[in-house]
Design a protein around this motif. Structure first.
Motif, PDB file in Angstrom:
ATOM      1  N   THR A  94       0.833  -1.205   0.000  1.00  0.00           N
ATOM      2  CA  THR A  94       0.000   0.000   0.000  1.00  0.00           C
ATOM      3  C   THR A  94       0.861   1.246   0.000  1.00  0.00           C
ATOM      4  O   THR A  94       1.912   1.297   0.637  1.00  0.00           O
ATOM      5  N   GLY A  95       0.410   2.259  -0.723  1.00  0.00           N
ATOM      6  CA  GLY A  95       1.076   3.551  -0.715  1.00  0.00           C
ATOM      7  C   GLY A  95       2.221   3.646  -1.695  1.00  0.00           C
ATOM      8  O   GLY A  95       3.098   2.783  -1.720  1.00  0.00           O
ATOM      9  N   ASP A  96       2.212   4.708  -2.498  1.00  0.00           N
ATOM     10  CA  ASP A  96       3.288   4.950  -3.460  1.00  0.00           C
ATOM     11  C   ASP A  96       4.405   5.723  -2.767  1.00  0.00           C
ATOM     12  O   ASP A  96       4.676   6.890  -3.058  1.00  0.00           O
ATOM     13  N   VAL A  97       5.026   5.064  -1.794  1.00  0.00           N
ATOM     14  CA  VAL A  97       6.092   5.671  -1.003  1.00  0.00           C
ATOM     15  C   VAL A  97       7.253   4.690  -0.903  1.00  0.00           C
ATOM     16  O   VAL A  97       7.095   3.487  -1.132  1.00  0.00           O
ATOM     17  N   GLU A  98       8.400   5.199  -0.540  1.00  0.00           N
ATOM     18  CA  GLU A  98       9.574   4.344  -0.366  1.00  0.00           C
ATOM     19  C   GLU A  98       9.400   3.466   0.864  1.00  0.00           C
ATOM     20  O   GLU A  98       8.878   3.901   1.891  1.00  0.00           O
ATOM     21  N   LYS A  99       9.821   2.202   0.736  1.00  0.00           N
ATOM     22  CA  LYS A  99       9.815   1.270   1.861  1.00  0.00           C
ATOM     23  C   LYS A  99      11.239   0.817   2.127  1.00  0.00           C
ATOM     24  O   LYS A  99      11.921   0.319   1.220  1.00  0.00           O
ATOM     25  N   LEU A 100      11.703   1.007   3.358  1.00  0.00           N
ATOM     26  CA  LEU A 100      13.060   0.653   3.750  1.00  0.00           C
ATOM     27  C   LEU A 100      13.025  -0.442   4.803  1.00  0.00           C
ATOM     28  O   LEU A 100      12.287  -0.334   5.790  1.00  0.00           O
ATOM     29  N   VAL A 101      13.815  -1.476   4.579  1.00  0.00           N
ATOM     30  CA  VAL A 101      13.916  -2.578   5.536  1.00  0.00           C
ATOM     31  C   VAL A 101      15.360  -2.681   5.994  1.00  0.00           C
ATOM     32  O   VAL A 101      16.267  -2.895   5.182  1.00  0.00           O
ATOM     33  N   TYR A 102      15.587  -2.526   7.291  1.00  0.00           N
ATOM     34  CA  TYR A 102      16.923  -2.633   7.864  1.00  0.00           C
ATOM     35  C   TYR A 102      17.072  -3.991   8.531  1.00  0.00           C
ATOM     36  O   TYR A 102      16.144  -4.474   9.198  1.00  0.00           O
ATOM     37  N   ALA A 103      18.236  -4.594   8.334  1.00  0.00           N
ATOM     38  CA  ALA A 103      18.464  -5.940   8.856  1.00  0.00           C
ATOM     39  C   ALA A 103      19.952  -6.167   9.033  1.00  0.00           C
ATOM     40  O   ALA A 103      20.779  -5.473   8.421  1.00  0.00           O
ATOM     41  N   PRO A 104      20.348  -7.143   9.860  1.00  0.00           N
ATOM     42  CA  PRO A 104      21.768  -7.491   9.967  1.00  0.00           C
ATOM     43  C   PRO A 104      22.297  -7.970   8.610  1.00  0.00           C
ATOM     44  O   PRO A 104      21.565  -8.533   7.792  1.00  0.00           O
TER      45      PRO A 104
END
Length: 216
Positions: A94-104
């Motif tokens: 949902t949403g035309d926005v940037e999605k950031l996923v932080y992980a080891p």
């Protein structure tokens, strides 16, 4: 940091359905805070449990953001230690926005393959490097919406400027119910209290705004 809790400090109960802790007026207040943020962060556990959209609901607020040269809703951010995220979750779809996923770093490759174009996956060593990366991407105001493990990490690391805490007028009373925070060593203590900057009645709810530690 935006939190809604029962009078005994629970942010949910143990049932299969999400516990509603706010009313429509408070949801609108939270929507205004979202509209003022550059990014919204929740933990991977919150995505799995609540499947939130994390979008600005008000059309007028979305239009105002776009008119100011911003995306209609803030950037979505999450942190996962295990990489257990479903690309069909509302967070990603949902949403035309940037999605950031932080992980080891150890799970970045597998997670990137799993999520594909749904999000940008960034390897980090901890909370400090996550915040540094967000800053480099132009995030100046980050809204942290939970859950309890995320609240605990941010508060224990002393990187919170404000807490917006809404209390709902009931008790959950379940020992296993999710809590606002978990046991930790917090800089915020009787020797270093927070500063109460606002108290507001919202129907039968009450909003407390605190400036935290050195940020107050």
């Amino acid at each position: 940091m935006s939190v809604a809790a029962s009078l005994d400090g629970c942010i949910d109960d143990t049932s299969a359905t999400r516990l509603v802790l706010s009313d429509e007026d408070d949801f609108d207040r939270v929507d205004a805070e979202r509209a003022a943020a550059d990014a919204i962060l929740v933990g991977a556990g919150t995505i799995r449990a609540d499947n939130p959209r994390l979008l600005v609901r008000s059309a007028a607020r979305r239009e105002a953001r776009v008119a100011a040269g911003r995306s209609a809703s803030p950037v979505k951010v999450t942190f996962t230690r295990t990489g257990s995220l479903d690309p069909s979750s509302n967070f990603f779809t949902t949403g035309d926005v940037e999605k950031l996923v932080y992980a080891p770093d150890s799970v970045v490759a597998e997670l990137s393959a799993s999520l594909g174009p749904a999000a940008t996956v960034v390897g980090v060593s901890g909370l400090s490097s996550l915040l540094e990366d967000l800053h480099s991407r132009g995030v100046g105001r980050l809204m942290v919406e939970g859950g309890g493990h995320i609240h605990t990490q941010f508060l224990a690391a002393d990187v919170v400027d404000e807490i917006h805490l809404v209390y709902a007028p009931f008790f959950v009373g379940e020992a296993e119910a999710p809590r606002f925070v978990h046991p930790a060593v917090f800089p915020q203590s009787p020797a270093r209290p927070m500063t109460l900057s606002e108290v507001r009645r919202i129907g039968d709810l009450v909003l407390l705004k605190y400036l935290v530690g050195r940020h107050g």
